[in-house]
Write an enzyme that holds these catalytic residues in place. Structure first.
Site, PDB file in Angstrom:
ATOM      1  N   CYS A 143      46.591  26.808  34.978  1.00 49.63           N
ATOM      2  CA  CYS A 143      46.101  26.723  33.596  1.00 49.63           C
ATOM      3  C   CYS A 143      46.870  25.668  32.784  1.00 49.63           C
ATOM      4  O   CYS A 143      46.719  24.482  33.056  1.00 49.63           O
ATOM      5  CB  CYS A 143      46.132  28.086  32.934  1.00 49.63           C
ATOM      6  SG  CYS A 143      45.061  28.131  31.480  1.00 49.63           S
ATOM      7  N   HIS A 203      42.660  31.118  36.598  1.00 47.40           N
ATOM      8  CA  HIS A 203      43.780  32.023  36.850  1.00 47.40           C
ATOM      9  C   HIS A 203      43.642  32.753  38.180  1.00 47.40           C
ATOM     10  O   HIS A 203      43.013  33.804  38.243  1.00 47.40           O
ATOM     11  CB  HIS A 203      43.890  33.045  35.711  1.00 47.40           C
ATOM     12  CG  HIS A 203      44.353  32.435  34.443  1.00 47.40           C
ATOM     13  ND1 HIS A 203      45.683  32.423  34.072  1.00 47.40           N
ATOM     14  CD2 HIS A 203      43.693  31.765  33.480  1.00 47.40           C
ATOM     15  CE1 HIS A 203      45.801  31.782  32.920  1.00 47.40           C
ATOM     16  NE2 HIS A 203      44.608  31.378  32.538  1.00 47.40           N
ATOM     17  N   GLU A 215      45.726  34.502  39.579  1.00 49.33           N
ATOM     18  CA  GLU A 215      46.411  35.795  39.520  1.00 49.33           C
ATOM     19  C   GLU A 215      45.514  36.878  38.911  1.00 49.33           C
ATOM     20  O   GLU A 215      45.907  38.052  38.871  1.00 49.33           O
ATOM     21  CB  GLU A 215      47.721  35.682  38.731  1.00 49.33           C
ATOM     22  CG  GLU A 215      47.596  35.675  37.211  1.00 49.33           C
ATOM     23  CD  GLU A 215      47.144  34.331  36.632  1.00 49.33           C
ATOM     24  OE1 GLU A 215      46.848  33.405  37.411  1.00 49.33           O
ATOM     25  OE2 GLU A 215      47.071  34.205  35.390  1.00 49.33           O
TER      26      GLU A 215
END
Lengths: 559, 361
Positions: free
Chosen positions: B250, B335, B337
């Site tokens: 990001c 993202h 994650e």
């Protein structure tokens, strides 16, 4: 991956007569598929025994056979028409069963017909309990715990490891004799003993009962490039133990944290891959223990299902239509989202409203049937309501049932404490009204939860309607023009109908309506656009609600 | 109690106070995730922003101590259609409203969030003020919002980065330093899960400081605001490029873009949601990704032939990932994650491990 060029003629199987559990939703999916295949230049051959469907309209297929749906007829049609492929996943369970039957009989091989969408092996893996269990274990997904026993001692040991309540099923008996649910050791001993006696090989299957657990469904799609997306998540208001078709269901899921939802999403993706549904949609059901969040997979339908029709309407994502395109070889990113036009179908719809589906029963037409709900489906139809909140959608849905309800109204009869308890405990078509009754009698949410196992969030929302109704009724002595406008506006936002309000205020519907209009409390229309307003919608459809912005301005003919 | 949201163009929304009371300014953005509000609130990338949830029913499952992405919520304000007055989930420890109050985050419920979203979609993300103070007039609010700072060019990283170096996971096969511009805990969790020794370095750390720790790789974290507002981090990244395996996420992706000589620009209303399709240009596979960014790397500005675009957003064709053909570095705009959102892109953490492995071989 572009469209396959070798598929010039495709056979589709419809779902036949409309019966409980298999109704017009399969006509909807089949019709969508026929339209797609025709527009792609494919010659469509259709088998459906039900002439009163849209898919059997002459324009829907190049050749329509209105014949019984069985293996013999299907083989004759294949022999005569020599299609390149057969799509078995769009006609509900009937189509799937007969397709498997002819596949196993070697008919498809004989005439060189390819089964597209789902291969016979995948269908078998999803439908056969043992194969399904093995497949799920392989990818680390839990099913309800179960084990077999051949003696009472063994059975007691199994019961101890799994824990109560337990479902006992004797192996090899006719019509399920000797099976039952045990809530404690005494009951278990009794049922297990009978079960062992009933079984021809003296064997019983002991399974953990997930009755009362939270029930969820995910609608999943996969393409030939192995891209998988979730179209819609559904949470059942009614817990495990009531057939999904008979449950009030809500989209999207309401009471899972993102972590828990993602776990379910991951499990669904792993499941469709392991079962091997190559293209198209599947419906995967889960149960979640409300006390500790343990998740088990219940079943997978490797086809377009009743819930797919609901999910399509609930999200704006046409599952059957896309499934037909995927079967032809297209991948999700090659198909445009019809509503937004500029974004692809390879995404997960996000919704900014709450969808409530309510089943419609006609027990009055079946005097010999008890109006009690369990794991067999008994509803004959359903309604879907869209609103901005669960409360609004629930009331809209109840009103749409055409059973005379104007919303979440009062139960029309007096019930004693015992009857009320029974009606809360044993699922039945009117349970939602008994819940209201219990809440009106100030029953605590926790107590109500213990009896019904309906998640507290739903009960709490129903209670908010009950509480608001009390507030509305308190204005009953006032003339309409003295009732605070904001209260009426809030009531409309909570989904109360004019008729309900008129009754609370001891006025009449017309007067109420005139008052509301004078005060500018009028519905606004919002679109179902698949994307939560992130992108412009070109061909959306609308639902009414009471908000500040109206997206569907009236256009006069002169414009 | 009534509460107002005033946008810089004079558009005003009225609702009821939800959470803390107060008056706060920020950039108003919408998020289309249907679940995961607690992760969103605690994501440091939302510093400086007032977040509107497009999903109308919020707070249903309460909050808990596990689903946090940092030690506190960072949003300036929170806008929803309906709060749940009951939290129903076996992990819930507190209601969302209490949580917001406790952390002094003002919110508004009951507003037409769809109308707000449509407005932002056509007019763009803009400055706004949220106020629960009925004594402040609409005109004063408008003056206040117009005078407030814009996100463009502003350093928000300094507000969210850790003040001193920290250890997240003591043992592991690979030592990773995470340059913390506002890192989400799940990035740290994913590294630890893959047997990494994880250290968190404040954003002001120099390349020399970081390399001095002798890590196997450096992860450039997510973070709030405009990458052009934090030139000192870009300098650090420049000092790391080519010297050690790098993985940017990001804001980290944008920093890397700038360090490689590229430019960034502001998107009209950004990407904030959990359903963005991203195509991996090498495999052709599509991942449904989680996104939260208002700025984007300008593909035209990266004219080094060794830089390869690895990921594309299928909704608007913007750059979602890049890699250097010769140097050990890659980055993604989305993202991997997740948290909240789909886990489809977690494989990128494995790729980072592989990159460190290869570099070490």
């Amino acid at each position: 991956m572009p469209k396959r060029k070798d598929l010039k003629k495709i056979l589709i199987i419809g779902s036949g007569p409309i019966i409980i559990g298999q109704a017009c939703e399969f006509d909807y999916s089949g019709t969508q598929a026929c339209k797609v295949l025709q527009s792609e230049g494919v010659e469509v051959v259709l088998l459906n025994s039900n002439p009163a469907t849209i898919m059997t309209d002459p324009v829907m297929a190049d050749r329509t056979y209105i014949e019984p749906i069985n293996a013999e007829i299907l083989e004759k049609i294949i022999k005569k028409e020599r299609p390149d492929a057969l799509i078995p996943t769009l006609g509900g369970q009937t189509g799937l069963n007969v397709a498997i039957e002819i596949a196993e009989a070697g008919v498809l091989e004989k005439y060189n017909v390819e089964m597209i969408g789902a291969k016979p092996e995948a269908i078998k893996k999803a439908e056969d309990r043992e194969l399904f269990k093995k497949a799920m274990e392989k990818i680390g997904l839990a099913l309800p715990k179960s084990d077999q026993a051949r003696t009472l001692e063994e059975a007691l040991k199994v019961a101890e490891t799994i824990g109560f309540p337990l479902i006992i099923r004797p192996s090899f008996t006719l019509g399920g004799t000797g099976s039952g649910i045990a809530y404690n050791k005494e009951e278990f001993r009794e049922i297990a003993k009978t079960g062992l006696e009933c079984s021809m090989i003296s064997e019983i299957l002991i399974e953990e009962s997930v009755i009362g657990w939270k029930e969820y469904e995910l609608e999943v799609m996969r393409d030939l490039m192995d891209n998988v997306v979730i179209i819609c998540s559904i949470e059942n208001l009614d817990p495990m133990g009531i057939h999904t078709g008979d449950s009030i269901t809500v989209a999207p899921v309401q009471t899972l944290t993102d972590r828990e939802y993602q776990k379910m999403r991951d499990a669904s993706i792993a499941c469709i891959r392991e079962i091997g549904v190559e293209t198209g949609g599947s419906n995967i059901q889960f149960a979640v223990n409300p006390d500790d969040g343990r998740m088990v997979i219940i079943e997978m339908n490797p086809r377009v299902s009743r819930s797919s029709a609901l999910a399509s309407k609930a999200t704006g994502f046409p599952i059957a239509k896309i499934a037909a395109k995927l079967a032809l070889g297209y991948t999700l990113d090659e198909i445009q989202n019809d509503i937004t036009k500029e974004t692809p179908a390879c995404f997960e719809p996000t919704i900014d409203y709450c969808v409530v589906k309510i089943p419609r029963f006609t027990f009055e037409k079946f005097p010999e049937a008890q109006p009690v709900l369990d794991t067999s489906m008994r509803s004959v139809g359903e309604v879907m309501a869209i609103g901005r909140t669960f409360k609004e959608s629930l009331q809209k849905g109840l009103r749409s049932l055409e059973t005379g309800l104007t919303g979440l109204i009062d139960l029309k009869k007096d019930v004693d404490e015992f009857t009320l308890y029974e009606k809360l405990k044993t699922p039945n078509p009117e349970r939602i009204l008994f819940i209201k009754k219990a809440l009106q009698q100030e029953m605590e949410i926790d107590a109500l939860y213990e009896i019904t196992k309906i998640d507290r969030w739903f009960l709490h929302n129903i209670n908010e309607l009950v509480e608001f109704e009390k507030r509305l009724v308190s204005y009953r002595k006032l003339p309409l023009e003295h009732i605070p406008v904001e209260v009426v506006r809030e009531a409309k936002r909570l989904g109360f109908s004019d008729l309900q309000l008129a009754q609370f205020f001891q006025s009449d519907q017309q007067a109420l309506r005139a008052f509301r209009k004078k005060e500018n409390i009028t519905p606004t229309y919002k679109s179902v656009d698949t994307c939560g307003a992130e992108f412009e919608a070109y061909t959306p459809y609308y639902y009414s609600t009471y908000e500040s912005e109206n997206e569907c301005e009236y256009q006069s003919k002169a414009e | 109690m009534k509460a107002l949201l005033m946008l810089e163009d004079g558009t005003c929304f009225e609702g009821q106070t939800f959470g803390a009371s107060g008056t706060k300014t920020g950039e108003v953005v919408f998020n289309t995730s249907m679940s995961g509000y607690q992760e969103i609130l605690t994501d440091p990338s939302y510093k400086g922003q007032i977040v509107a949830m497009t999903y109308p029913l919020i707070g249903n499952y309460g909050v808990n101590e596990e689903d946090v992405e940092s030690h506190r919520p960072w949003v300036e304000g929170f806008l929803i259609r309906e709060k749940s007055n009951l939290a129903s989930n076996w992990r819930s420890t507190e209601s969302l409203e209490d949580y917001l109050r406790q952390h002094d985050i003002p919110g508004i419920e009951g507003i037409d969030t769809r109308a707000l979203t449509r407005h932002i979609r056509s007019a763009g993300a803009m400055k706004a003020v949220i106020s629960t103070d009925e004594a402040i007039s609409r005109d004063s609010l408008l003056t206040l919002v117009r005078k407030s700072d814009s996100l463009v060019g502003k350093d928000l990283v300094k507000e969210v980065t850790s003040d001193k170096p920290q250890c997240w996971n003591k043992k592991g096969a690979y030592k990773v330093v995470v340059l913390d511009c506002g890192v989400k805990y799940n990035i740290l969790r994913e590294l630890a899960k893959r047997n990494c020794e994880v250290y968190v370095a404040p954003a002001y750390s120099s390349a020399k400081d970081i390399l001095g720790q002798k890590p196997h790789g450096v992860l450039l974290s997510n973070g709030p605001g405009d990458p052009a507002g934090v030139p000192y981090v870009v300098e650090t990244v420049k000092g790391l490029v080519g010297k050690i395996p790098l993985f940017g996420i990001c804001l980290g992706h944008q920093m890397l873009g700038l360090a490689l000589g590229g430019k960034t620009f502001k998107l009209k209303f950004g990407h904030h949601g959990a359903n963005h399709p991203v195509k991996d240009t090498t495999t052709g596979k599509i991942a449904i990704t989680v996104q939260n960014h208002g700025f984007c790397v300008d593909v035209e500005s990266l004219n080094d032939p060794d830089i390869e675009i690895t990921h594309i957003n299928l909704n608007d064709q913007t750059v979602e990932g890049l890699r250097h053909k010769k140097l050990p570095l890659f980055a993604v705009q989305f993202h991997p994650e997740a948290s909240p959102g789909p886990n489809d892109a977690k494989y990128l953490f494995d790729e980072f491990i592989n990159l460190m492995k290869q570099n070490n071989a």
